[in-house]
Design a protein around this motif. Sequence first.
Motif, PDB file in Angstrom:
ATOM      1  N   LEU A 180      11.267  -6.148  -9.409  1.00  0.00           N
ATOM      2  CA  LEU A 180      12.564  -5.652  -8.942  1.00  0.00           C
ATOM      3  C   LEU A 180      12.928  -6.257  -7.587  1.00  0.00           C
ATOM      4  CD1 LEU A 180      12.435  -1.871  -9.947  1.00  0.00           C
ATOM      5  CD2 LEU A 180      13.599  -3.749 -11.113  1.00  0.00           C
ATOM      6  N   VAL A 181      11.943  -6.392  -6.707  1.00  0.00           N
ATOM      7  CA  VAL A 181      12.205  -7.025  -5.403  1.00  0.00           C
ATOM      8  C   VAL A 181      12.592  -8.485  -5.598  1.00  0.00           C
ATOM      9  CG1 VAL A 181      11.147  -7.739  -3.225  1.00  0.00           C
ATOM     10  CG2 VAL A 181      10.723  -5.438  -4.114  1.00  0.00           C
ATOM     11  N   PRO A 241       6.870   6.732  -2.895  1.00  0.00           N
ATOM     12  CA  PRO A 241       7.118   5.696  -1.881  1.00  0.00           C
ATOM     13  C   PRO A 241       8.162   4.710  -2.389  1.00  0.00           C
ATOM     14  CG  PRO A 241       4.764   5.989  -2.291  1.00  0.00           C
ATOM     15  CD  PRO A 241       5.474   6.739  -3.368  1.00  0.00           C
ATOM     16  N   THR A 242       8.874   4.087  -1.473  1.00  0.00           N
ATOM     17  CA  THR A 242       9.896   3.117  -1.858  1.00  0.00           C
ATOM     18  C   THR A 242       9.624   1.772  -1.200  1.00  0.00           C
ATOM     19  OG1 THR A 242      11.352   3.818  -0.048  1.00  0.00           O
ATOM     20  CG2 THR A 242      11.678   4.854  -2.195  1.00  0.00           C
ATOM     21  N   ARG A 243      10.052   0.725  -1.893  1.00  0.00           N
ATOM     22  CA  ARG A 243      10.058  -0.615  -1.328  1.00  0.00           C
ATOM     23  C   ARG A 243      11.454  -0.887  -0.794  1.00  0.00           C
ATOM     24  NH1 ARG A 243       6.212  -4.130  -3.772  1.00  0.00           N
ATOM     25  NH2 ARG A 243       7.345  -5.956  -3.031  1.00  0.00           N
ATOM     26  N   ARG A 244      11.534  -1.433   0.404  1.00  0.00           N
ATOM     27  CA  ARG A 244      12.811  -1.749   1.024  1.00  0.00           C
ATOM     28  C   ARG A 244      12.855  -3.226   1.395  1.00  0.00           C
ATOM     29  NH1 ARG A 244      15.137   3.069   3.094  1.00  0.00           N
ATOM     30  NH2 ARG A 244      14.377   4.762   1.777  1.00  0.00           N
ATOM     31  N   ASP A 269       8.178   1.744 -10.314  1.00  0.00           N
ATOM     32  CA  ASP A 269       7.624   2.626 -11.341  1.00  0.00           C
ATOM     33  C   ASP A 269       6.811   3.753 -10.723  1.00  0.00           C
ATOM     34  OD1 ASP A 269       5.532   1.160 -10.382  1.00  0.00           O
ATOM     35  OD2 ASP A 269       4.896   0.338 -12.314  1.00  0.00           O
ATOM     36  N   GLY A 270       7.049   4.016  -9.432  1.00  0.00           N
ATOM     37  CA  GLY A 270       6.292   5.040  -8.717  1.00  0.00           C
ATOM     38  C   GLY A 270       5.156   4.471  -7.896  1.00  0.00           C
ATOM     39  N   ASP A 271       4.839   3.210  -8.117  1.00  0.00           N
ATOM     40  CA  ASP A 271       3.802   2.505  -7.365  1.00  0.00           C
ATOM     41  C   ASP A 271       4.475   1.377  -6.603  1.00  0.00           C
ATOM     42  OD1 ASP A 271       1.718   1.043  -6.354  1.00  0.00           O
ATOM     43  OD2 ASP A 271       0.676   0.763  -8.262  1.00  0.00           O
ATOM     44  N   ALA A 272       4.581   1.531  -5.273  1.00  0.00           N
ATOM     45  CA  ALA A 272       5.312   0.549  -4.464  1.00  0.00           C
ATOM     46  C   ALA A 272       4.663  -0.824  -4.487  1.00  0.00           C
ATOM     47  CB  ALA A 272       5.427   1.037  -3.017  1.00  0.00           C
ATOM     48  N   GLY A 273       3.393  -0.913  -4.899  1.00  0.00           N
ATOM     49  CA  GLY A 273       2.714  -2.204  -4.912  1.00  0.00           C
ATOM     50  C   GLY A 273       2.484  -2.762  -6.298  1.00  0.00           C
ATOM     51  N   SER A 274       3.117  -2.170  -7.317  1.00  0.00           N
ATOM     52  CA  SER A 274       2.875  -2.609  -8.691  1.00  0.00           C
ATOM     53  C   SER A 274       3.600  -3.907  -9.010  1.00  0.00           C
ATOM     54  CB  SER A 274       3.324  -1.529  -9.679  1.00  0.00           C
ATOM     55  OG  SER A 274       4.737  -1.454  -9.732  1.00  0.00           O
ATOM     56  N   ALA A 332      11.144  -6.912   5.028  1.00  0.00           N
ATOM     57  CA  ALA A 332      10.592  -6.217   3.862  1.00  0.00           C
ATOM     58  C   ALA A 332       9.538  -5.226   4.332  1.00  0.00           C
ATOM     59  CB  ALA A 332       9.976  -7.220   2.886  1.00  0.00           C
ATOM     60  N   TYR A 333       9.568  -4.014   3.767  1.00  0.00           N
ATOM     61  CA  TYR A 333       8.631  -2.985   4.198  1.00  0.00           C
ATOM     62  C   TYR A 333       8.574  -1.878   3.146  1.00  0.00           C
ATOM     63  CZ  TYR A 333      13.104  -1.024   5.728  1.00  0.00           C
ATOM     64  OH  TYR A 333      14.407  -0.587   5.768  1.00  0.00           O
ATOM     65  N   ARG A 334       7.666  -0.935   3.368  1.00  0.00           N
ATOM     66  CA  ARG A 334       7.520   0.214   2.481  1.00  0.00           C
ATOM     67  C   ARG A 334       7.792   1.490   3.269  1.00  0.00           C
ATOM     68  NH1 ARG A 334       2.057  -1.150  -1.102  1.00  0.00           N
ATOM     69  NH2 ARG A 334       2.529  -3.372  -1.447  1.00  0.00           N
ATOM     70  N   CYS A 335       8.366   2.479   2.589  1.00  0.00           N
ATOM     71  CA  CYS A 335       8.616   3.778   3.195  1.00  0.00           C
ATOM     72  C   CYS A 335       7.838   4.831   2.426  1.00  0.00           C
ATOM     73  CB  CYS A 335      10.108   4.129   3.164  1.00  0.00           C
ATOM     74  SG  CYS A 335      11.055   3.291   4.445  1.00  0.00           S
TER      75      CYS A 335
END
Length: 219
Positions: free
Chosen positions: A203-204, A165-168, A192-197, A150-153
Amino acid sequence: MSTAGSEPHAPPVAAAAPGRYELVLPPGWIRIPLREGTKEALERVLFSHMGRVPEGIPRDDAMRFRLDMRRQLEKQARAARRNGGLDLYLPVLPRGGIFLMASFIVAEMPIGRDHAVPPQAVIEQLAAEEVPGGTAGKVDVAGAPALRRAYRCAPDEEGEQAAPPTRRVDYVIPVPDDPARWISINFSTPGDGDAGSEFTDVLVELFDAVVATFRWSYE
């Protein structure tokens, strides 16, 4: 809930390896096969599943919206197929008047070709690798060891300055009784545009719940 899956398209082996996979999709999600039947699946998405357009789009612009969606989906499907993709999954029904921005791809992976290396050793090696901005670890998928990463781009990492930014989340799964066959399940969402929301976290969690239903089929 619906069940979906596809065949990894590998040559036969002596052991009784599974011929396909299955998983349970949440309501409103569909499967687009990438090896065959892609065009027909896209037609169903655009003119059956997407009978409604998001709120705020005038009725006169509905066809333009569907055509824009088709171009985006075709581009995404072509890119996934080039990377060994078997199936593309995405939500097609709006929730609360909006479409969820998320998708995941099931693909073949070019690892594990050395039959002398046990799959568990490959997983342990991958789990030990550093993941910039994320984590990696061993998990259980379909009753066997697998890898979850799991990571962020950030936008600049993807070459799209205007994109959020996206969550992967990636799962790497060995095919039982066939060391030469591996698949990956790769999830991506801007949330929702905030990868940490909290919304993006949900969704994850939804994707992880889908992977928890993953099963091999020997039929």
